[in-house]
Motif scaffolding. Structure first.
Motif, short mmCIF file in Angstrom:
data_model
loop_
_atom_site.label_atom_id
_atom_site.label_comp_id
_atom_site.label_asym_id
_atom_site.label_seq_id
_atom_site.Cartn_x
_atom_site.Cartn_y
_atom_site.Cartn_z
N HIS A 6 -9.47 10.67 50.20
CA HIS A 6 -8.79 9.39 49.95
C HIS A 6 -8.32 9.26 48.50
O HIS A 6 -7.43 8.47 48.21
CB HIS A 6 -9.66 8.20 50.37
N TYR A 7 -8.86 10.10 47.58
CA TYR A 7 -8.36 10.03 46.21
C TYR A 7 -6.87 10.39 46.14
O TYR A 7 -6.15 9.87 45.31
CB TYR A 7 -9.19 10.95 45.29
N LEU A 8 -6.45 11.28 47.02
CA LEU A 8 -5.05 11.71 46.98
C LEU A 8 -4.11 10.59 47.42
O LEU A 8 -2.91 10.65 47.15
CB LEU A 8 -4.86 12.95 47.84
N GLY A 9 -4.66 9.60 48.13
CA GLY A 9 -3.82 8.48 48.56
C GLY A 9 -3.73 7.39 47.50
O GLY A 9 -2.95 6.44 47.65
N LYS A 10 -4.48 7.50 46.43
CA LYS A 10 -4.42 6.47 45.39
C LYS A 10 -3.08 6.57 44.67
O LYS A 10 -2.65 7.67 44.30
CB LYS A 10 -5.57 6.64 44.39
N GLU A 11 -2.47 5.44 44.44
CA GLU A 11 -1.14 5.40 43.82
C GLU A 11 -1.15 6.12 42.46
O GLU A 11 -0.26 6.90 42.14
CB GLU A 11 -0.75 3.93 43.65
N ARG A 61 -21.65 17.45 46.08
CA ARG A 61 -20.98 17.54 47.39
C ARG A 61 -20.13 16.30 47.65
O ARG A 61 -19.05 16.38 48.22
CB ARG A 61 -22.01 17.67 48.51
N ASP A 62 -20.67 15.14 47.26
CA ASP A 62 -20.02 13.88 47.61
C ASP A 62 -18.74 13.65 46.81
O ASP A 62 -17.77 13.10 47.33
CB ASP A 62 -21.01 12.73 47.33
N MET A 63 -18.72 14.05 45.55
CA MET A 63 -17.59 13.70 44.68
C MET A 63 -16.86 14.90 44.08
O MET A 63 -15.65 14.87 43.93
CB MET A 63 -18.08 12.82 43.52
N ASN A 89 -14.60 17.53 46.45
CA ASN A 89 -13.33 17.02 46.94
C ASN A 89 -12.56 16.31 45.81
O ASN A 89 -11.65 16.87 45.22
CB ASN A 89 -13.58 16.07 48.12
N HIS A 90 -12.99 15.08 45.48
CA HIS A 90 -12.17 14.24 44.60
C HIS A 90 -11.96 14.87 43.20
O HIS A 90 -10.84 14.94 42.72
CB HIS A 90 -12.81 12.87 44.42
N LEU A 91 -13.05 15.29 42.56
CA LEU A 91 -12.87 15.78 41.18
C LEU A 91 -12.07 17.08 41.14
O LEU A 91 -11.20 17.26 40.28
CB LEU A 91 -14.21 15.93 40.46
N GLU A 115 -20.11 1.38 34.14
CA GLU A 115 -19.05 0.62 34.80
C GLU A 115 -18.30 1.51 35.78
O GLU A 115 -18.47 2.74 35.76
CB GLU A 115 -18.09 0.01 33.78
N LYS A 116 -17.49 0.87 36.64
CA LYS A 116 -16.71 1.67 37.57
C LYS A 116 -15.38 2.01 36.93
O LYS A 116 -14.61 1.12 36.54
CB LYS A 116 -16.44 0.87 38.86
N CYS A 117 -15.12 3.28 36.75
CA CYS A 117 -13.82 3.69 36.22
C CYS A 117 -13.57 5.16 36.56
O CYS A 117 -14.50 5.96 36.64
CB CYS A 117 -13.76 3.49 34.70
N ALA A 132 -16.73 7.39 37.39
CA ALA A 132 -18.00 6.67 37.24
C ALA A 132 -18.05 5.50 38.21
O ALA A 132 -17.04 4.83 38.44
CB ALA A 132 -18.12 6.15 35.81
N GLU A 133 -19.23 5.28 38.76
CA GLU A 133 -19.44 4.12 39.64
C GLU A 133 -20.60 3.31 39.10
O GLU A 133 -21.61 3.87 38.64
CB GLU A 133 -19.76 4.59 41.05
N ASP A 134 -20.47 2.00 39.19
CA ASP A 134 -21.58 1.16 38.71
C ASP A 134 -22.57 0.85 39.83
O ASP A 134 -23.68 0.41 39.56
CB ASP A 134 -21.06 -0.13 38.05
C1 BG6 Z 1 -16.48 8.52 48.59
C2 BG6 Z 1 -17.93 8.85 48.33
O1 BG6 Z 1 -15.78 9.67 48.98
O2 BG6 Z 1 -15.90 8.00 47.42
C3 BG6 Z 1 -18.67 7.61 47.85
O3 BG6 Z 1 -18.53 9.32 49.52
C4 BG6 Z 1 -17.97 6.99 46.67
O4 BG6 Z 1 -20.02 7.92 47.50
C5 BG6 Z 1 -16.50 6.79 46.96
O5 BG6 Z 1 -18.60 5.75 46.40
C6 BG6 Z 1 -15.75 6.35 45.71
O6 BG6 Z 1 -14.44 6.02 46.04
P1 BG6 Z 1 -13.60 5.03 45.16
O7 BG6 Z 1 -12.27 5.00 45.80
O8 BG6 Z 1 -14.32 3.70 45.20
O9 BG6 Z 1 -13.60 5.60 43.77
#
Ligand code: BG6
Length: 495
Positions: free
Chosen positions: A178-183, A234-236, A239-241, A334-336, A215-217
């Protein structure tokens, strides 16, 4: 896109459907981006009926839609919602599903099957769809969306990919990140390749290093039971990073075609240096927030990391010797999500400043969320001094240039792309597997006696001290390049 479309959501009673899919599909409907003749058939084991499903989705819309809508719009949309309960591998239930679809569809329709279930059901669903001929494309497009995770390691990803490819052709498979769908993530390609001024300096000659922070809060919350078997790598990272790394590091693709772009991303993963067991303890950090083990579903002696950081090297002409520092964790300050490109310092210090004065380097901040935009930090002369310099910030924010409501949810973009058959923002099997082989080597070393220790960090901090050391060893520090803190150097200890 065909005139009519059916969307089948497996796992329709779950969190993902409530929080993400329903709000995304409803907004696409409001924007008239999906064919008028469409239906959404929710499928799950719970014994709901259409009425109950519509009521559940209405509550979900109230809670999770971030946009304003009228109740009339909702009522119109809700008429397209249906539900059936069934097992995820029962041929009989899938036959009932097929009959129900035929009965609801007024003409031959394209069909999108969305696997929003627990991962263990992905393969049984795909196989059963195949056995009943439900993914044959004789009467329309048949596309299958596979949620993450694609396996839990290389071996399981290979089994999953192979099993899916025995039933579906690659053009029918949409693996979501879903990160790839972020604008703001999609904008990375536009920023790099629709402007002439950045690409000439986008290499080892001008860039000192790259930092990526996700980062997530929040903590693991109700997902603790699942998360304890997974962890941050595995979670982040898998895929996303690594996808963010690929977008920052890739070469210009030949065109804006799904395969051309994905080919270039794959080359980055192939050039990423994997670690030997000994290197893992030097190049990676793993942490766990204090209090994590008290969460229900977490083993009392859990060694699962809720934070990871690493120094990645990309062995190619563009990036040799330019480290990419990555970090991600839960319960941080914080979340960023941001990418900082730190440039080299000017080659000479020609201003009348103290001998040991180090001119600050330029930093480009690619702000993925929450303040989507771009910051460029550069030096300016302080007025009324002879040559004193100070860093100033040039900023672009989506909300200022395009309006507060300009940014759609990632899932909206991704669902639309599936309906249109555009796979650019989806992961190929090989990408998932290459990412796993990189991550697997770290996890294996972490489980060996030579792996780095798991360190506990305080909730609300920037992670363990070792993450700070990872950079300070190279005479560097983690920086914030976005938000209100763009001029701050952030210490991992939050001092
Ligand atoms: C998901 C992870 O893929 O991404 C979650 O499984 C995480 O643990 C989430 O919280 C973070 O997504 P976003 O869009 O809030 O940064």
């Amino acid at each position: 896109m065909s005139e009519s479309t059916s969307i089948v959501i497996f796992g329709a009673s779950g969190d993902l459907t409530h929080r993400k899919l329903l709000p995304a599909l409803f907004n696409l409907y409001r924007k008239k981006r999906i064919p008028e003749n469409f239906l959404i058939l929710g499928y799950a084991t719970r014994a709901w009926d259409d009425k109950r499903f519509r009521a559940e989705m209405e509550a979900a819309a109230t809670k999770y839609c971030s946009y304003d809508y009228s109740y009339d719009e909702w009522l119109e949309f809700a008429e397209h919602l249906y539900y059936m309960s069934g097992n995820f591998s029962s041929q009989d239930d899938f036959q009932t599903l097929a009959n129900r679809l035929k009965q609801l569809e007024s003409s031959p329709s394209d069909r999108m099957f969305y696997l929003a279930t627990a991962p263990r059901f992905f393969l049984p669903i795909v196989k059963t769809l195949g056995q009943l001929g439900l993914v044959d494309e004789k009467e329309g497009k048949r596309r299958v969306v596979v949620e993450k995770p694609i396996g839990t390691d290389l071996a399981s990803a290979q089994v999953l990919n192979k099993g899916i490819s025995e039933v579906l052709q690659e053009h029918q498979i949409f693996r979501i990140d879903h990160y790839l769908g972020k604008e703001s993530v999609q904008n990375l390609l536009v920023f790099r390749f629709a402007n002439a001024i950045f690409e000439p300096v986008w290499n080892r000659n001008y860039i000192d290093h790259v930092q990526i922070t996700v980062a997530e809060d929040i903590g693991v919350g109700h997902r603790a039971g699942y998360y304890d078997n997974v962890g941050a790598l595995r979670d982040m990272f898998q895929n996303h990073l690594l996808q963010l790394v690929a977008l920052v590091a890739m070469e210009p693709p030949a065109n804006f075609d799904a395969d051309a772009i994905r080919d270039e991303k794959i080359k980055v993963l192939r050039s990423s240096r994997s670690f030997s067991t000994e290197e893992v303890s030097q190049e990676t950090v793993r942490g766990q927030y204090r209090g994590y083990r008290d969460a229900s579903g977490v083993a009392p002696d859990s060694q699962t990391e809720t934070f990871a950081a690493l120094r990645l090297h990309i062995d190619n002409w563009r990036w040799q010797d330019v480290p990419f520092y990555l970090r991600s964790g839960k319960q941080l300050a914080e979340k960023c999500t941001e990418i900082a490109i730190k440039f080299k310092r000017p080659p000479i210090q020609m201003f009348p400043l103290p001998q040991d004065f180090k001119m600050a380097a330029n930093v480009l901040g690619l702000c993925i969320q929450p303040h989507e935009g771009i910051h460029l930090k550069f030096e300016a002369k302080v007025p009324d001094t002879s040559a004193e310099t100070r860093s100033v910030d040039m900023e672009f924010h989506y909300r200022d240039s395009f309006g507060e409501t300009s940014i759609p949810e990632a899932y909206e973009r991704l669902c639309l792309d599936v309906l249109q058959g555009d796979a650019t923002l989806f992961t190929r099997a090989e990408t998932a597997e290459l990412s796993w082989s990189f991550i697997d080597s770290i996890i294996a070393a972490w489980h060996s006696p030579d792996g780095p220790p798991l360190t506990i960090y305080e909730p609300g901090s920037w992670g363990p001290e070792e993450a700070h050391d990872l950079l300070s060893r190279d005479d560097r520090r983690w920086i914030r390049s976005c938000g209100d803190h763009s001029d701050q150097v952030i210490d991992t200890l939050n001092k």
